[in-house]
Structures are given as C-alpha cells and as structure tokens.
Write an enzyme that holds these catalytic residues in place. Structure first.
Site, short mmCIF file in Angstrom:
data_model
loop_
_atom_site.label_atom_id
_atom_site.label_comp_id
_atom_site.label_asym_id
_atom_site.label_seq_id
_atom_site.Cartn_x
_atom_site.Cartn_y
_atom_site.Cartn_z
N LEU A 137 44.05 33.62 63.27
CA LEU A 137 43.84 33.51 61.83
C LEU A 137 43.28 32.12 61.56
CD1 LEU A 137 47.17 35.02 60.38
CD2 LEU A 137 44.95 36.16 60.57
N ASP A 138 42.38 32.01 60.59
CA ASP A 138 41.85 30.70 60.23
C ASP A 138 42.99 29.78 59.79
OD1 ASP A 138 39.33 31.70 60.71
OD2 ASP A 138 38.97 32.22 58.61
N MET A 139 42.76 28.49 59.87
CA MET A 139 43.79 27.50 59.56
C MET A 139 44.46 27.77 58.20
SD MET A 139 43.53 23.32 59.34
CE MET A 139 42.48 23.29 57.88
N ARG A 236 35.73 36.69 55.13
CA ARG A 236 35.13 35.67 54.28
C ARG A 236 33.61 35.83 54.21
NH1 ARG A 236 37.53 30.35 56.91
NH2 ARG A 236 36.47 29.35 55.16
#
Length: 326
Positions: A137-139, A236
């Site tokens: 998962l992105d930060m 995104r």
C-alpha cells in the site's frame, strides 16, 4: 540467520518426458519457480546424485534431492514499531496499516517501515522473501495487508495475486460527482517525463479497476473500488485518468479545486487533507495452507470519517439553502 532446506522425492512415472525445472516445480510447489531455477543452476538440486541442466528431460524413478540454504535478508534492522494486527496464525499475518507508514525500505525511507516492524516482532520472517510482504500500500494509504510468515505461504499468496483470486476492495473520496459506477481498463506504465509517477500508457501493463458509487455529495463522491490487477498507484492513476482524482492526492490530484460556496469548515477540511483519501477496506483470500476462504474488513480511519462527515454536512446545508430560495 539462515534456514537449511533438505528435501527428497522420487519422480513419478506420470512426469516421464518432462524437464527437470518443470518436475521440481510440481514436486516442490512450496517454493517459487524462480527460486527452484536458481537452486538447479547452483547445484543445490541433484538428480541421482548428479547436477543436471534445468531443461534436462526425466524418465521417472529418478531421485531428486534439494540441499539448499536460504539466507536471511541483510541490511535491514528490526525496529520496535507497533502493528495493528487484525488476524494471525502460524502462516499469515493480516495488519491494518496506518497512514504515513512506508511498507518497504527505499531511498529516503531506510528505516521506520512496515518491514522493519516485521523483522522486530517476527525475527524468523527474515528468511522469507521481502520479509513476507506480498503486496503493498502507498505510504499514505490505510488499510488491510496480508503478510506471509513462511516461504510456503509467501509462494502461495503470490500465486493468488498473479491468478487474481485474492480479493481487494478499497474506499475512496474523489473530486467531482459521479453519475454511476463503472470499470477503468487502461494499461499502465512509468510516466514518460516524471519517473516518480505512473500513467496510463499505450504499451503499459494491463490494469483493471472496478468502481461503484456509495454516496454522492455536492462536489465529491464516496466510492468503493475493486482491483483485478495490482499496478503501482493503480486506483489513483485510473481515477485521475477519468477526471475524478482522489481528494488529497498530492501526486495525481492536479490543481486544487474548492467547491463554490463551501463553508469555512469544508474549506479547512479539504485544504488540510494532505493524503490521498484511500483505504483498503476489505481483503479476501484462500488460506495458503488450509485452503479455507477467509475475509476481513476494517473501519475507515478517523480522518477519512471526518472528511465524509464534513462533506455530508456541506451537502445538507447546500440543499437547505436551495430549498429556502423557492
């Protein structure tokens, strides 16, 4: 730290005529094909006591022996970082990742990551590739991630991702009011000019994102998304591509747009929401050892809930104003 692997098997007659690399993949399916290929080339896998080439054909009855050592990861230290554990057994770990936690060490984030936390709380996981991390998962994305605690579990979970049998559902808040749900099926690859970004590109890898509307606000939409593929920044990029970028997305959100007539509270919330409004809400997979279908779902984080509350209030106030004008 290292783990010694010593395994042995007789090639059954049904595999007569198959290559060595094919046979070992069938007989020792707990390990990835790439790992087994490397062991053949290193001489860690022998046939009747001899080292043979990966494409060598077998005839049944041969004795295959694996004598290999899996070295622990080097260069990454364990750190006492708390983990929000949703589920755990001997084979897997499901965590609820908070915003701001980087999953894997990289340039600019050599410490303080989920991997560092895993190495501290589960030292034996050091012999599992990438400390058991099979997807990321992105930060600033929150929510559910599964981690493999053994090499066997890691191999099986990676296979589920590749075969698209692992279910991952997200919730997001996007800019703009959607008319309904749909599917974005656009290939993705590295951005031509900005190497920090991904983009929809003609010759990219297949990427498929399904989405449906949960709630429409005055100028935003709360959506549920389901991934078929798992490309970097997929949700995104795909939402921005159809002109519904995620609220707070600093990389793909484009020029900040404030809805006309927004209250001070709404303006403060939208300006202050500095991360993409994206949460990995549900995870479904087949247990890598028992074969049981398992599913988990976690609540939205507090900042996400606050955003929805403010947008809901903004919509209600706007409706009341519209009605009062008649």
């Amino acid at each position: 730290m290292s783990e010694k692997i010593e395994l042995e098997a007789i090639v059954p007659g049904e595999h007569t005529g198959k290559r060595l690399d094919q046979v070992v993949a069938l007989l020792f399916s707990d390990f990835s094909r790439s790992r087994l290929q490397a062991w053949i080339k290193e001489g860690a896998i022998t046939v009747d006591g001899k080292q043979v080439k990966p494409r060598e054909k077998l005839y049944g009855g041969e004795n295959i022996v694996i004598q290999a050592t899996i070295e622990a990861m080097e260069g990454h230290e364990g750190e006492d970082i708390p983990l929000d554990i949703v589920y755990e057994d001997d084979d897997i770990l499901v965590v609820n990742k908070p915003a701001g936690l980087v999953v894997h060490p990289a340039a600019g984030h050599r410490s303080g990551t989920l991997m560092n936390a895993l190495l501290h709380h589960y030292p034996d996981i050091a012999v599992v590739p990438r400390a058991g991390i099979v997807h990321r998962l992105d930060m600033d994305t929150t929510g559910l991630m599964v981690v493999a605690k053994t090499i066997q579990a890691q191999t099986e979970l990676v296979s589920q991702l590749q075969e698209r049998t692992m279910g991952r559902e997200y919730e997001a808040v996007v800019q703009g009011v959607m008319t309904g749900g749909g599917c974005v099926e656009e290939p993705m690859g590295r951005h031509a000019r900005n190497r920090q970004k991904m983009a929809v590109v003609t010759m990219g890898k297949e990427a498929v994102t399904h989405y449906r509307v949960l709630h429409k606000f005055r100028a935003h939409t709360h959506v549920r998304l389901k991934l078929e593929t798992g490309r970097t920044h997929q949700i995104r990029v795909h939402m921005a591509h159809i002109n519904y970028p995620l609220v707070g997305d600093q990389l793909y959100g484009g020029r900040f747009r404030m809805p006309k007539g927004a209250s001070e509270e709404t303006q403060e919330m939208l300006r202050g929401f500095k991360r993409q409004a994206l949460h990995a809400k549900k995870l479904e997979l087949w247990h890598p050892v028992t074969g049981e279908l398992m599913s988990w779902e976690v609540d939205l984080p507090s900042d996400f809930k606050a955003l929805l509350d403010v947008l809901n209030t903004d919509s209600q106030q706007s409706d009341q104003f519209d009605q009062s004008t008649f």
